[in-house]
Scaffold this active site. Structure first.
Site, short mmCIF file in Angstrom:
data_model
loop_
_atom_site.label_atom_id
_atom_site.label_comp_id
_atom_site.label_asym_id
_atom_site.label_seq_id
_atom_site.Cartn_x
_atom_site.Cartn_y
_atom_site.Cartn_z
N ARG A 26 -7.90 -4.15 16.07
CA ARG A 26 -7.45 -5.26 16.91
C ARG A 26 -7.53 -4.89 18.39
O ARG A 26 -7.97 -5.70 19.22
CB ARG A 26 -6.04 -5.66 16.50
CG ARG A 26 -6.00 -6.34 15.13
CD ARG A 26 -4.62 -6.28 14.48
NE ARG A 26 -4.56 -7.09 13.27
CZ ARG A 26 -4.98 -6.69 12.06
NH1 ARG A 26 -5.53 -5.49 11.92
NH2 ARG A 26 -4.87 -7.47 11.01
N GLY A 120 -13.40 -4.69 5.44
CA GLY A 120 -13.03 -6.09 5.34
C GLY A 120 -12.27 -6.56 6.57
O GLY A 120 -12.41 -7.71 7.00
N ARG A 148 -16.30 -8.72 -1.79
CA ARG A 148 -14.94 -9.18 -1.49
C ARG A 148 -14.94 -10.63 -1.00
O ARG A 148 -15.90 -11.08 -0.38
CB ARG A 148 -14.30 -8.26 -0.44
CG ARG A 148 -13.85 -6.94 -1.05
CD ARG A 148 -13.33 -5.99 0.01
NE ARG A 148 -14.21 -4.84 0.17
CZ ARG A 148 -14.15 -3.98 1.16
NH1 ARG A 148 -13.24 -4.15 2.11
NH2 ARG A 148 -14.97 -2.96 1.22
N GLN A 193 -5.33 -10.04 7.66
CA GLN A 193 -6.70 -10.18 8.16
C GLN A 193 -7.04 -11.63 8.44
O GLN A 193 -7.59 -11.97 9.50
CB GLN A 193 -7.69 -9.59 7.16
CG GLN A 193 -7.53 -8.09 6.97
CD GLN A 193 -8.41 -7.56 5.86
OE1 GLN A 193 -9.16 -8.31 5.22
NE2 GLN A 193 -8.33 -6.26 5.60
N ASP A 338 -1.45 -1.72 0.46
CA ASP A 338 -2.37 -0.62 0.72
C ASP A 338 -1.86 0.72 0.19
O ASP A 338 -2.63 1.66 0.01
CB ASP A 338 -2.64 -0.48 2.23
CG ASP A 338 -3.61 -1.53 2.74
OD1 ASP A 338 -4.32 -2.14 1.91
OD2 ASP A 338 -3.65 -1.75 3.96
N ARG A 369 -8.88 -1.92 -7.61
CA ARG A 369 -7.86 -0.86 -7.56
C ARG A 369 -6.86 -0.96 -8.70
O ARG A 369 -6.24 0.05 -9.07
CB ARG A 369 -7.12 -0.90 -6.22
CG ARG A 369 -7.92 -0.31 -5.08
CD ARG A 369 -7.13 -0.26 -3.79
NE ARG A 369 -7.97 0.22 -2.70
CZ ARG A 369 -7.74 0.00 -1.42
NH1 ARG A 369 -6.67 -0.70 -1.05
NH2 ARG A 369 -8.54 0.48 -0.50
N ARG A 410 -8.86 5.02 -0.68
CA ARG A 410 -7.45 5.16 -1.06
C ARG A 410 -7.31 5.74 -2.47
O ARG A 410 -6.37 6.49 -2.74
CB ARG A 410 -6.72 3.83 -0.94
CG ARG A 410 -6.69 3.32 0.50
CD ARG A 410 -5.68 2.21 0.70
NE ARG A 410 -5.90 1.54 1.97
CZ ARG A 410 -5.47 1.98 3.15
NH1 ARG A 410 -4.79 3.11 3.22
NH2 ARG A 410 -5.72 1.31 4.26
#
Length: 456
Positions: A26, A120, A148, A193, A338, A369, A410
């Protein structure tokens, strides 16, 4: 690349983590679209953030040399083209990136599609920026990003007046921007997002833009707008902004709490004390600490300062008893979305069952995930299952084994954390995925005492 993990040693001490990816994305956008020069210190050299910098370079003129050089070199010790190395106040040498912004109206049409890599966040936020630009922008990404969903951001931008097309709901995504109108938009699912993309577009709209969230998500975009002098009105989960062109600014990116979560998880499963300094303490990012406390972990946060509206400080984890299982309901799940992989890794070593309810959104992350966590923990000798949209981790410990990352950063790091507490050695395949968000992750764990080795 693979990580070889040997259990036994504890992971503790004092750590500083790379800058916050979500904030860096950002702030790079705000620097590139500012009316005047900006100076950013401590940008993380992760692949995701470098993808954002490279994309913004293609949309700018004066800022292009600095952004291109940083995107190529990241954390390399090279000066010039708007980058300098200096010793920060904590004694750590960091890059200071200087960006010459000329305002949103000075953005230029890119000569080629903007490659967002695996990010993303980059693709969705850049769509919001491109929606107000009077030209055509094509956004592409790698195979994971192409899978996605992108209609969730395309729909509100269309409602604001941009022409946005996706490929069967996915990338490549084409944005033909222009004059926008402010809208009131109720998000069907919580997404920082998508919210960020709407707010970034709204800064260039003709009137007020309002976003209504089903539950509160991370608020880095609106904090930055307010800190830069824009009007932000918030009532519960309703956020409204007015059109606004900001000036240049100086800011230092706080440490990433999502990166810190993996070091904290490693300290918890190995029973060690750990202090993470200079980390972002935005309340919307600390849900995982609340879950760990509920599991019996003693954790203290201390705010020491602020950067562009973001609280900064330290997290102190005390060595303690083995954690116990808990329940994360669907209302709480978005605040830890996350960190589910690393929380699941801790849960695998805990006493009792841990259930993550309503975790279906995990299916459309960098990998599936939901299944990936369950399969990886099972491959390491634990017990984890998917029940509908719930992830259920039985707990009780791990035997060790071989798990694959599915190309997901992750998952790669979470399985290393879990393996630190296994009975036998483990191998994590596809470990290079960790570079997407945490370059040098294995070395950092080794510095803190963990027996983690990166192998070809």
């Amino acid at each position: 690349m693979r990580f070889h993990v040997r259990p036994g040693p504890t992971v503790g001490g004092v750590a500083i983590v790379p800058g916050d990816k979500s904030i860096a994305h950002r702030w790079l956008i705000f620097a590139a679209t500012a009316a005047g020069p900006s100076r950013l210190v401590g940008l993380p050299p992760s692949l995701d953030v470098r993808s954002m910098a490279a994309a913004l370079a293609a949309l700018t003129a004066s800022a292009r040399p600095a952004l291109e050089a940083w995107a190529r070199n990241g954390g390399a010790r090279a000066e010039g083209h708007g980058s300098t190395w200096n010793v920060d106040r904590d004694g750590v040498a960091r890059v200071a990136l200087e960006v010459e912004g000329e305002g949103r109206s000075a953005l230029v049409e890119a000569e080629a599609p903007l490659d967002c890599g695996n990010s993303g966040t980059a693709m969705r936020l850049l769509a919001g920026v491109a929606a107000a630009a009077p030209f055509r922008t094509v956004l592409v990404g790698d195979a994971s990003l192409t899978g996605r969903p992108m209609e969730r951001v395309a729909a509100p931008l269309r409602a604001m007046g941009a022409r946005v097309s996706t490929t069967d709901g996915h990338a490549p995504m084409t944005v033909e921007g222009g004059r926008l109108r402010g809208i009131r938009y109720e998000l069907p699912n919580p997404s920082a997002q998508v919210k960020g993309a709407i707010l970034l577009a709204g800064l260039a709209a003709t009137d007020r833009t309002t976003v209504v969230e089903p539950v509160a998500s991370r608020d880095h975009t609106e904090r930055a707008i307010a800190a830069l002098g824009g009007r932000v009105d918030r009532l519960g989960t309703e956020i409204a902004i007015e059109p606004f062109q900001h000036a240049g600014f100086e800011a230092r990116v706080p440490g990433d709490p999502s990166s810190a979560a993996f070091l904290i998880g490693a300290s918890v499963v190995t029973g060690a004390a750990l202090t993470v300094r200079d980390v972002g303490l935005n309340p919307t990012r600390l849900g995982f600490l609340r879950v760990l406390r509920r599991m019996g972990v003693s954790i203290v946060e201390r705010i020491t300062g602020e950067e562009l509206g973001e609280p900064v400080g330290e997290v102190i984890v005390q060595a303690g008893a083995r954690p116990t299982g808990t329940r994360i309901d669907r209302g709480e799940l978005p605040s830890v979305i996350d960190e589910v992989p690393v929380l699941a890794a801790v849960a695998a070593t805990a006493g009792g069952e841990t259930r993550f309810e309503g975790a279906g959104e995990l299916r459309v992350k960098e990998s599936d995930r939901l299944a990936g966590v369950a399969d990886g923990l099972s491959a390491l000798g634990g017990r984890a299952d998917v029940a509908g949209d719930d992830l259920v981790v039985t707990g009780g410990g791990l035997a060790g084994g071989v798990a694959g990352s599915l190309g997901d950063h992750r998952l790669a790091m979470a399985f290393v954390v879990a393996a630190l507490a296994a009975q036998g050695s483990s191998t994590i395949e596809g470990a290079q995925a960790a570079e997407i968000s945490y370059p040098g992750f294995a070395a950092r764990l080794a510095d803190l005492g963990g027996a983690v080795e990166a192998l070809p």
